[in-house]
Write a protein that holds these residues in place. Structure first.
Motif, PDB file in Angstrom:
ATOM      1  N   LEU A 183      47.252 -16.226 -37.498  1.00 14.11           N
ATOM      2  CA  LEU A 183      48.572 -16.646 -37.958  1.00 14.11           C
ATOM      3  C   LEU A 183      48.553 -18.105 -38.390  1.00 14.11           C
ATOM      4  CD1 LEU A 183      50.955 -14.964 -35.348  1.00 14.11           C
ATOM      5  CD2 LEU A 183      50.700 -14.372 -37.769  1.00 14.11           C
ATOM      6  N   THR A 184      47.686 -18.892 -37.781  1.00 17.07           N
ATOM      7  CA  THR A 184      47.562 -20.292 -38.169  1.00 17.07           C
ATOM      8  C   THR A 184      47.088 -20.405 -39.613  1.00 17.07           C
ATOM      9  OG1 THR A 184      47.009 -20.862 -35.888  1.00 17.07           O
ATOM     10  CG2 THR A 184      46.507 -22.506 -37.574  1.00 17.07           C
ATOM     11  N   ALA A 185      46.052 -19.632 -39.972  1.00 18.51           N
ATOM     12  CA  ALA A 185      45.538 -19.658 -41.344  1.00 18.51           C
ATOM     13  C   ALA A 185      46.590 -19.162 -42.327  1.00 18.51           C
ATOM     14  CB  ALA A 185      44.271 -18.811 -41.446  1.00 18.51           C
ATOM     15  N   LEU A 186      47.317 -18.120 -41.953  1.00 16.93           N
ATOM     16  CA  LEU A 186      48.368 -17.587 -42.818  1.00 16.93           C
ATOM     17  C   LEU A 186      49.482 -18.607 -43.012  1.00 16.93           C
ATOM     18  CD1 LEU A 186      49.999 -15.474 -44.334  1.00 16.93           C
ATOM     19  CD2 LEU A 186      50.639 -14.464 -42.129  1.00 16.93           C
ATOM     20  N   THR A 187      49.899 -19.252 -41.936  1.00 22.45           N
ATOM     21  CA  THR A 187      50.968 -20.249 -42.035  1.00 22.45           C
ATOM     22  C   THR A 187      50.539 -21.421 -42.905  1.00 22.45           C
ATOM     23  OG1 THR A 187      51.772 -19.639 -39.834  1.00 22.45           O
ATOM     24  CG2 THR A 187      52.519 -21.744 -40.725  1.00 22.45           C
ATOM     25  N   ALA A 188      49.283 -21.868 -42.749  1.00 21.98           N
ATOM     26  CA  ALA A 188      48.776 -22.971 -43.566  1.00 21.98           C
ATOM     27  C   ALA A 188      48.791 -22.596 -45.047  1.00 21.98           C
ATOM     28  CB  ALA A 188      47.364 -23.345 -43.129  1.00 21.98           C
ATOM     29  N   ASP A 240      51.826 -28.381 -33.654  1.00 19.61           N
ATOM     30  CA  ASP A 240      50.699 -27.463 -33.472  1.00 19.61           C
ATOM     31  C   ASP A 240      49.449 -28.084 -34.083  1.00 19.61           C
ATOM     32  OD1 ASP A 240      48.817 -25.408 -33.557  1.00 19.61           O
ATOM     33  OD2 ASP A 240      50.311 -23.862 -33.928  1.00 19.61           O
ATOM     34  N   ARG A 241      48.590 -28.640 -33.240  1.00 16.85           N
ATOM     35  CA  ARG A 241      47.406 -29.331 -33.749  1.00 16.85           C
ATOM     36  C   ARG A 241      46.457 -28.389 -34.487  1.00 16.85           C
ATOM     37  NH1 ARG A 241      45.252 -34.291 -32.662  1.00 16.85           N
ATOM     38  NH2 ARG A 241      46.778 -34.615 -31.000  1.00 16.85           N
ATOM     39  N   SER A 242      46.372 -27.132 -34.053  1.00 13.40           N
ATOM     40  CA  SER A 242      45.471 -26.195 -34.737  1.00 13.40           C
ATOM     41  C   SER A 242      45.941 -25.943 -36.163  1.00 13.40           C
ATOM     42  CB  SER A 242      45.384 -24.874 -33.966  1.00 13.40           C
ATOM     43  OG  SER A 242      46.644 -24.238 -33.896  1.00 13.40           O
ATOM     44  N   LEU A 243      47.257 -25.851 -36.365  1.00 14.10           N
ATOM     45  CA  LEU A 243      47.790 -25.694 -37.721  1.00 14.10           C
ATOM     46  C   LEU A 243      47.528 -26.962 -38.529  1.00 14.10           C
ATOM     47  CD1 LEU A 243      49.446 -24.309 -39.937  1.00 14.10           C
ATOM     48  CD2 LEU A 243      51.521 -25.161 -38.805  1.00 14.10           C
ATOM     49  N   GLN A 244      47.705 -28.104 -37.919  1.00 17.18           N
ATOM     50  CA  GLN A 244      47.462 -29.381 -38.585  1.00 17.18           C
ATOM     51  C   GLN A 244      46.031 -29.466 -39.085  1.00 17.18           C
ATOM     52  OE1 GLN A 244      47.867 -32.828 -36.007  1.00 17.18           O
ATOM     53  NE2 GLN A 244      48.862 -33.981 -37.654  1.00 17.18           N
ATOM     54  N   ARG A 245      45.072 -29.094 -38.240  1.00 13.72           N
ATOM     55  CA  ARG A 245      43.664 -29.154 -38.622  1.00 13.72           C
ATOM     56  C   ARG A 245      43.345 -28.104 -39.687  1.00 13.72           C
ATOM     57  NH1 ARG A 245      41.773 -33.540 -38.573  1.00 13.72           N
ATOM     58  NH2 ARG A 245      39.769 -32.524 -38.985  1.00 13.72           N
ATOM     59  N   MET A 246      43.913 -26.914 -39.547  1.00  6.51           N
ATOM     60  CA  MET A 246      43.679 -25.861 -40.534  1.00  6.51           C
ATOM     61  C   MET A 246      44.203 -26.271 -41.895  1.00  6.51           C
ATOM     62  SD  MET A 246      42.674 -22.822 -41.523  1.00  6.51           S
ATOM     63  CE  MET A 246      42.302 -21.914 -40.014  1.00  6.51           C
ATOM     64  N   TYR A 247      45.416 -26.844 -41.925  1.00  2.00           N
ATOM     65  CA  TYR A 247      46.003 -27.248 -43.199  1.00  2.00           C
ATOM     66  C   TYR A 247      45.194 -28.382 -43.829  1.00  2.00           C
ATOM     67  CZ  TYR A 247      49.580 -28.056 -46.694  1.00  2.00           C
ATOM     68  OH  TYR A 247      50.237 -28.178 -47.884  1.00  2.00           O
ATOM     69  N   TRP A 248      44.716 -29.274 -43.002  1.00  5.40           N
ATOM     70  CA  TRP A 248      43.874 -30.357 -43.506  1.00  5.40           C
ATOM     71  C   TRP A 248      42.586 -29.806 -44.126  1.00  5.40           C
ATOM     72  CZ3 TRP A 248      43.064 -35.212 -44.933  1.00  5.40           C
ATOM     73  CH2 TRP A 248      41.755 -35.685 -44.968  1.00  5.40           C
ATOM     74  N   THR A 249      41.901 -28.928 -43.402  1.00  2.00           N
ATOM     75  CA  THR A 249      40.598 -28.422 -43.846  1.00  2.00           C
ATOM     76  C   THR A 249      40.713 -27.564 -45.094  1.00  2.00           C
ATOM     77  OG1 THR A 249      39.796 -28.437 -41.563  1.00  2.00           O
ATOM     78  CG2 THR A 249      38.579 -27.085 -43.146  1.00  2.00           C
TER      79      THR A 249
END
Length: 214
Positions: free
Chosen positions: A68-73, A128-137
C-alpha cells in the motif's frame, strides 16, 4: 500505514514483472484513481477501499502493487511529470531559475497537481517514514536530476565553485520553496511569495558561482 498488502507476506520492494500476460494499464489507472479519491478525501488508503472504489479484484491489486505504501506513493505522483533536461551552452543561472520558478505552482508541481494534494502529500509523508522514503526513491530523486546535472555541468565548466556538492545545492534551493508552503503557509500563486523565492535563490547563487582571481 501498512507496508505490505494484506495476504502477500511480501516485504517492501520495487515490483518486477516476470514473463506472462502484459500489464493492463487500464486497471492500473482505476487503482490509482481510487487511491487518489481516498487521498483527496483524507481517508485512509486500504486494500478493501481500493477494491470497492476501483472494481479491481484483490488478486489483481496484489499482482500490481507490492505494498500500500508503493501504491500511495504512485498515486500521490499522478499529475506530475519528469522535467526536461536543461540544455547546455545557455545562461545557467536563468535556466535553473526558470526550471524552479517557471510553473504556476513552481516547486509543488504543475498546474494539474493541486496545491491541496501537495499539502496532503506532505502530511502523509511526515506521518509515515516508509511512505516518505518510498516517494523519495521512486519519484522525487528522479525529478531533481535535470537541475542537479545542470549544476554538475556548471562546476565542470568552471562557472560554479569546484568544491560544490550539486545535491546539497539542490537541497538548499528547493528548501526555499518548501519553507513557503510548509512553514509560512503561503501559496505559490502570490507574487510576494515568488519574489521571496527569487530573492533567496539570488543569494544562494552568489555563494555558488566561481570566484574570478583578481
Amino acid at each position: 500505514m501498512t507496508t505490505e498488502l494484506p495476504g502477500t507476506g511480501a516485504p517492501e520492494r520495487t515490483a518486477r514483472r516476470g514473463p506472462g500476460r502484459p500489464r493492463n494499464e487500464g486497471l492500473d489507472g482505476q487503482v490509482l484513481a481510487a487511491a487518489l479519491e481516498l487521498i483527496d478525501a483524507k481517508e485512509e488508503v486500504t486494500a478493501a477501499r481500493i477494491v470497492e472504489r476501483s472494481g479491481v479484484s484483490r488478486a489483481a491489486l496484489y499482482r500490481r502493487w507490492p505494498s500500500l505504501t508503493a501504491l500511495t506513493a504512485a498515486a500521490l505522483d499522478v499529475g506530475r511529470e519528469m522535467p526536461p533536461a536543461i540544455p547546455a551552452g545557455g545562461n545557467l543561472r536563468e535556466a535553473v531559475m526558470d526550471a524552479l520558478l517557471g510553473g504556476a505552482t513552481a516547486g509543488s508541481g504543475p498546474v494539474d497537481y493541486p496545491e491541496e494534494r501537495f499539502r496532503q502529500r506532505i502530511r502523509l509523508a511526515m506521518s509515515d517514514r516508509s511512505l516518505q522514503r518510498m516517494y523519495w526513491t521512486s519519484h522525487v530523486s528522479r525529478r531533481r536530476a535535470p537541475i542537479v546535472n545542470a549544476l554538475r555541468a556548471g562546476i565542470e565548466e568552471g562557472e560554479l565553485r569546484p568544491d560544490l556538492d550539486p545535491d546539497a545545492c539542490f537541497d538548499l534551493i528547493a528548501g526555499v520553496f518548501y519553507y513557503q508552503l510548509v512553514v509560512r503557509g503561503e501559496s505559490f500563486d502570490g507574487p510576494a511569495t515568488r519574489g521571496r523565492c527569487r530573492a533567496a535563490l539570488d543569494v544562494a547563487w552568489q555563494g555558488m558561482v566561481a570566484v574570478t582571481p583578481p
